[in-house]
Design a protein around this motif. Structure first.
Motif, PDB file in Angstrom:
ATOM      1  N   LEU A 147     -14.325   3.296  -3.465  1.00  0.00           N
ATOM      2  CA  LEU A 147     -13.376   2.195  -3.335  1.00  0.00           C
ATOM      3  C   LEU A 147     -12.835   2.076  -1.914  1.00  0.00           C
ATOM      4  O   LEU A 147     -12.156   1.104  -1.583  1.00  0.00           O
ATOM      5  CB  LEU A 147     -12.200   2.397  -4.302  1.00  0.00           C
ATOM      6  N   GLY A 148     -13.118   3.092  -1.104  1.00  0.00           N
ATOM      7  CA  GLY A 148     -12.635   3.054   0.265  1.00  0.00           C
ATOM      8  C   GLY A 148     -11.139   3.260   0.388  1.00  0.00           C
ATOM      9  O   GLY A 148     -10.500   2.723   1.287  1.00  0.00           O
ATOM     10  N   ILE A 195      -1.213   4.696  -1.362  1.00  0.00           N
ATOM     11  CA  ILE A 195      -2.626   4.761  -0.996  1.00  0.00           C
ATOM     12  C   ILE A 195      -2.856   4.220   0.419  1.00  0.00           C
ATOM     13  O   ILE A 195      -2.055   3.446   0.945  1.00  0.00           O
ATOM     14  CB  ILE A 195      -3.539   4.007  -1.987  1.00  0.00           C
ATOM     15  N   ASN A 196      -3.938   4.686   1.015  1.00  0.00           N
ATOM     16  CA  ASN A 196      -4.377   4.218   2.331  1.00  0.00           C
ATOM     17  C   ASN A 196      -5.757   3.636   2.206  1.00  0.00           C
ATOM     18  O   ASN A 196      -6.534   4.042   1.345  1.00  0.00           O
ATOM     19  CB  ASN A 196      -4.507   5.399   3.300  1.00  0.00           C
ATOM     20  N   ILE A 197      -6.044   2.746   3.140  1.00  0.00           N
ATOM     21  CA  ILE A 197      -7.416   2.253   3.219  1.00  0.00           C
ATOM     22  C   ILE A 197      -8.170   3.098   4.215  1.00  0.00           C
ATOM     23  O   ILE A 197      -7.649   3.428   5.279  1.00  0.00           O
ATOM     24  CB  ILE A 197      -7.422   0.769   3.618  1.00  0.00           C
ATOM     25  N   ASP A 198      -9.386   3.497   3.828  1.00  0.00           N
ATOM     26  CA  ASP A 198     -10.221   4.336   4.698  1.00  0.00           C
ATOM     27  C   ASP A 198     -10.421   3.713   6.069  1.00  0.00           C
ATOM     28  O   ASP A 198     -10.796   2.555   6.161  1.00  0.00           O
ATOM     29  CB  ASP A 198     -11.608   4.509   4.058  1.00  0.00           C
ATOM     30  N   SER A 258     -10.110  -4.656   0.414  1.00  0.00           N
ATOM     31  CA  SER A 258      -9.527  -5.834  -0.230  1.00  0.00           C
ATOM     32  C   SER A 258      -9.166  -5.523  -1.674  1.00  0.00           C
ATOM     33  O   SER A 258      -9.678  -4.575  -2.267  1.00  0.00           O
ATOM     34  CB  SER A 258     -10.514  -7.008  -0.194  1.00  0.00           C
ATOM     35  N   PHE A 259      -8.271  -6.353  -2.214  1.00  0.00           N
ATOM     36  CA  PHE A 259      -7.729  -6.096  -3.535  1.00  0.00           C
ATOM     37  C   PHE A 259      -7.682  -7.377  -4.355  1.00  0.00           C
ATOM     38  O   PHE A 259      -7.440  -8.452  -3.821  1.00  0.00           O
ATOM     39  CB  PHE A 259      -6.297  -5.552  -3.430  1.00  0.00           C
ATOM     40  N   LEU A 281       0.836  -1.204   0.000  1.00  0.00           N
ATOM     41  CA  LEU A 281       0.000   0.000   0.000  1.00  0.00           C
ATOM     42  C   LEU A 281       0.867   1.249   0.000  1.00  0.00           C
ATOM     43  O   LEU A 281       0.606   2.209  -0.723  1.00  0.00           O
ATOM     44  CB  LEU A 281      -0.914   0.013   1.233  1.00  0.00           C
ATOM     45  N   LYS A 282       1.933   1.204   0.814  1.00  0.00           N
ATOM     46  CA  LYS A 282       2.826   2.355   0.929  1.00  0.00           C
ATOM     47  C   LYS A 282       3.499   2.628  -0.418  1.00  0.00           C
ATOM     48  O   LYS A 282       3.581   3.770  -0.867  1.00  0.00           O
ATOM     49  CB  LYS A 282       3.869   2.063   2.004  1.00  0.00           C
TER      50      LYS A 282
END
Lengths: 581, 581
Positions: free
Chosen positions: B576-577, A578-581, B189-190, A573-574
């Motif tokens: 997409l969160g 992007i980050n997850i909400d 999730s991805f 992710l880093k």
């Protein structure tokens, strides 16, 4: 040393006394006193192996230890069976084994690998690789491979080039949702996965490729519903310097070729039905024309007779059921229950049996005398001995319901012959629909669809009357493909954009590079796309596309076997920023 | 009315006096007094149109107003040309036009649509749809379409099924980076896009499909470098119940078939060279065997003569240049400069000319007498009149450099005949490499690659000596494909996992569902994948894959034409969160 000299589908009497090597999976073991019979299976068929305690006691013992789905290699002699099995291609012979090697053991599968399995949906999805061993699924996968091959072969013969278009493209704010792909090298930016190669195939026409095709994965991030897949496969085609006739001829021949090659069925003619006529006669724009039972419009004989339901209804339509005068009360009740289901949405159904003696019997005898019912019969073209089922209500939903009733009746009467293939073109679609909510016109196909030449004048004053150079193909009641001749004239395109409510700026944002390309000599062009998953299902007489996709997702877009979508590492992710909400 | 009756590549004398209809793009206009000649182009060729002021002054005027890349439709009569052009298929005739319609105008293109264009790389990428009109690029795209077709046709004839595998799969923590796709319906999730269908094709073998292939897009999120693409296309294949010989035979025949069908060249034999021999003789595992000039190992004749450079070097290797005694000082200096380039990384090069009179001349005459130089000649098998070029240093980098020098020399000597096709199998790769940094073994191909049967014992004590059932195919000095026989035995697989340093838990995390599938009767299997982009480039004698991809990305992974990757809406991110850092 090679593993095998023959497969499990090819042995017959012509191999008698030959020594052969075979590999496969253990399907079944039967111990009969001093004999053990083992069926081994591969995708070509099943061969019966025989182990005889008198001839080879050691091998006999080993064979008894085999389990279901073990992978084995054997060598042996082809001999005649005692009791011939005429049902299987290898049923005349068996192989007397002189060498047996277990290549791999198998745990007991969670469900039986048989044509009719005991495994439920979820279990079969989790162990898809085992479900794929079953013959009905294998036949589907093989059919799909053949459909793809004959598609390519036909199109190549016709001068089409197979051209690949990119998967990492640009997100467009139009229509269904794009799946997006964050870019690591350009943080904060995204690619999108294509919903279709539409713009690329039009660019290829601008580039002069003339006849393009591709069998290609497309992606749509829809709210999942039954029998939709987030990724699906299209036979995608485009041609230059063509009019509608050229396209229809080219692609009805493709469908004829495919069905002939994979089903051996020759199709004579593909009828062309105007959209308005299809709705009128079949209650749908994807009619099943394997049977008649057209929709009858009965306003003139039903209204104004003091029956309130009819008098207050916009539309009164009926279906004549041949021989339906014989229907039992129970059969009719069952149809009435069916028509009231929420997905059909009718409040009720009226029937009238046209009895052979001429005394008609309806569910509204209180309101209509025999003479009036006789006018229903003559208006609908029914014969004595038939029955008519009538729906009434507002036009749109009533027409839709009668179309569904027509199909349901045909199912019940077994009129939908799975060995018959009746493709049909639907043409002359309206160019626009009017959305009452947003008070806006919408393109019924897509914004590049060309209006009919004769209708261009209507764009100014009566856009809903404009017919499009668009066409769908339906096969046995399912839409299998559709397309259009595209606008290639900038002025006309702008006129359509204006009607759709796009400002020049918006049009440029949405379709900028394609519009720019059109400034450098765009040829007249048009195309079509067929849904490969759906086409294979319809050809096989199946309602579900899932069994024609090797590794499908479930209705929530999950692959249970892979357990995906799933979490990814924080590092990943880093890296992507992007980050997850 | 159809747009055209013939294309622009097909008219010849047999059409004389016939009336034809043509469509295409205006390539060139020449005004010669009372005559105007217009070349129109489509992907089939070019036809010369003629407009005569005396015969039709109106049309003549209209023709003079045409511009480059206008799209036109004409009707006319095929007549003989005054001056025949033997270089073009339609060069005998021209079409005297009696009807002309401009289907679409064109702005002046930003670069010329000619075989040699004046457009730079960036401009041509931005207007890729115009670059795609140029004949050299069109030929590439057509070649690619044909390579794909003949691949499919051959494999189908051999009993292969084309089976599609999913694009929205699970991210694996192994190897190169995955592109990921956030799931809207399963927030946080991805999915991942496949780097190859490796696990799926192995699953299909477990499922019994026996012979699988697919021409399929794969995705790798690498740090971009020249001539790599984030999306690329593989010819991906797998077979069951096979040994290495079966695979090599099957797929060398595929490559033979492709080259025969698209180039008309028959290939006799595909040599098989062991990895260690290829490194020894060619300094690379992807040798160009269109020419000899093998690497000569000279330690025995060079060391111990008091020349410090040689005495302190691990490896002394040379290349004999046939006729090289005639090389000028300038030619040798240029090679010395080349060898010192950072990407080659040598500090210098020693030469020795073996003169015809037997008096040898070297750059190290101070250290070696004529007799010693003569021993170089005899050891290297050079003739008088040849020259040897010698590199010395540590083994790995010196061998690598001599391999590159061999290719460079062949380029300069024009020994790399583009009309020759010499595929070669490289076999017996080591199963493992040892990484000095991490002090770990790495799988040279992938962790499922089977060791050679005879080497299994070595796994315990001497893993670096274990050879793999792996194979690469090189064509004219470029790797075009590779694969392996896979491990299908659980015990052996665990042994390999242990050597690679995976705990059982890790192995399960990384390859869980495949290992589970292997418990239900996995057959022996193996496969191969060819890079389609690369294969097409090599067949065309090109170094760059980009011109064989219809819509390529640039070296930063951007599509300049589409302007992607790009920002997406906040609403889309919210759906997409995810957030951008």
């Amino acid at each position: 040393m090679s593993y095998r000299t023959v497969n499990n589908g090819e042995l017959n009497k012509s191999y008698l006394n030959k020594v052969v090597k075979l590999c496969g999976w253990v399907q079944k073991i039967r111990n009969l006193g001093g004999m053990t019979f083992v069926d081994i299976r591969d995708r070509y068929g099943i061969t019966q192996l025989v182990f005889n305690v008198d001839k080879n006691p050691t091998l006999f013992e080993e064979a008894r230890k085999l389990g279901r789905e073990y992978v084995i290699k054997v060598e042996g002699t082809v001999i005649l069976r005692n009791s011939i099995n005429r049902k299987m291609p290898t049923g005349e012979i068996e192989v007397e084994v002189n060498y047996l090697s277990i290549l791999n053991k198998s745990k007991t599968p969670p469900f039986t690998i048989e044509n009719e399995t005991d495994g439920g949906d979820d279990l079969r999805m989790k162990y898809r690789y085992l479900d794929l061993r079953r013959e009905p699924i294998q036949n589907n996968i093989i059919l799909r491979s053949e459909v793809a091959f004959h598609t390519r072969n036909y199109l190549r013969t016709q001068g089409f080039l197979e051209i690949e278009t990119p998967f990492l493209i640009k997100s467009t704010p139009e229509g269904a949702r794009d799946f997006v792909v964050p870019s690591r090298l350009n943080k904060g930016s995204f690619y999108a996965l294509p919903q279709s190669p539409q713009t690329f195939k039009q660019l290829l026409m601008v580039s002069g490729y003339d006849k393009y095709y591709q069998i290609v994965k497309c992606f749509r991030d829809e709210d999942f519903r039954a029998d939709r897949q987030p990724e699906f496969t299209q036979i995608d085609c485009e041609m230059s310097f063509v009019e509608i006739e050229d396209i229809l001829n080219m692609f009805e021949n493709l469908i004829k070729e495919i069905i002939y090659k994979v089903k051996g069925v020759k199709i004579d003619k593909v009828p062309r039905i105007k959209y308005s006529e299809s709705i009128r006669d079949y209650g749908t724009d994807k009619p099943d024309i394997r049977f008649e039972m057209k929709v009858k419009h009965l306003n003139s004989v039903c209204k104004g007779k003091g029956f309130n339901l009819f008098d207050s209804s916009e539309t009164i339509v009926g279906i004549v059921v041949p021989g339906g005068a014989e229907f039992s009360r129970k059969q009719i009740d069952s149809l009435t229950d069916w028509i009231k289901k929420p997905q059909i949405g009718c409040s009720g159904m009226i029937f009238c049996k046209f009895n052979t003696e001429g005394r008609h019997k309806s569910s509204v005898d209180k309101f209509f005398n025999n003479e009036q019912l006789e006018s229903w019969r003559s208006e609908s073209g029914a014969n004595n001995g038939d029955m008519i089922l009538i729906l009434a209500g507002d036009e749109k939903s009533t027409i839709n319901a009668i179309g569904l009733l027509r199909i349901e009746l045909a199912e019940r009467l077994k009129l939908r012959d799975p060995n018959l293939f009746k493709p049909v073109w639907i043409t002359d679609f309206p160019l626009f629909e009017f959305d009452e909510k947003s008070k806006k016109y919408h393109a019924m196909h897509h914004p590049f669809t060309s209006p009919n030449d004769d209708d261009v004048e209507l764009l100014k004053n009566d856009p809903l009357k404009v017919k499009a150079k668009a066409y769908d193909m339906a096969l046995n009641g399912t839409e299998i493909g559709g397309g259009s001749i595209r606008i290639f004239n900038k002025g006309l395109q702008n006129e359509v954009f204006n009607l759709l409510g796009f400002s020049d700026v918006e049009a440029n944002e949405k379709f900028g590079f394609l519009m720019e390309a059109f400034e450098y000599g765009a040829p007249p062009h048009g195309g079509i796309a067929f849904g490969l998953d759906r086409l294979c299902a319809v050809i096989s007489g199946s309602d579900s596309i899932r069994d024609f996709i090797p590794f499908p997702k479930n209705n929530s877009g999950k692959d249970i076997m892979l357990d995906t979508p799933s979490k990814i590492d924080d590092d990943q992710l880093k890296d992507l920023g992007i980050n997850i909400d």
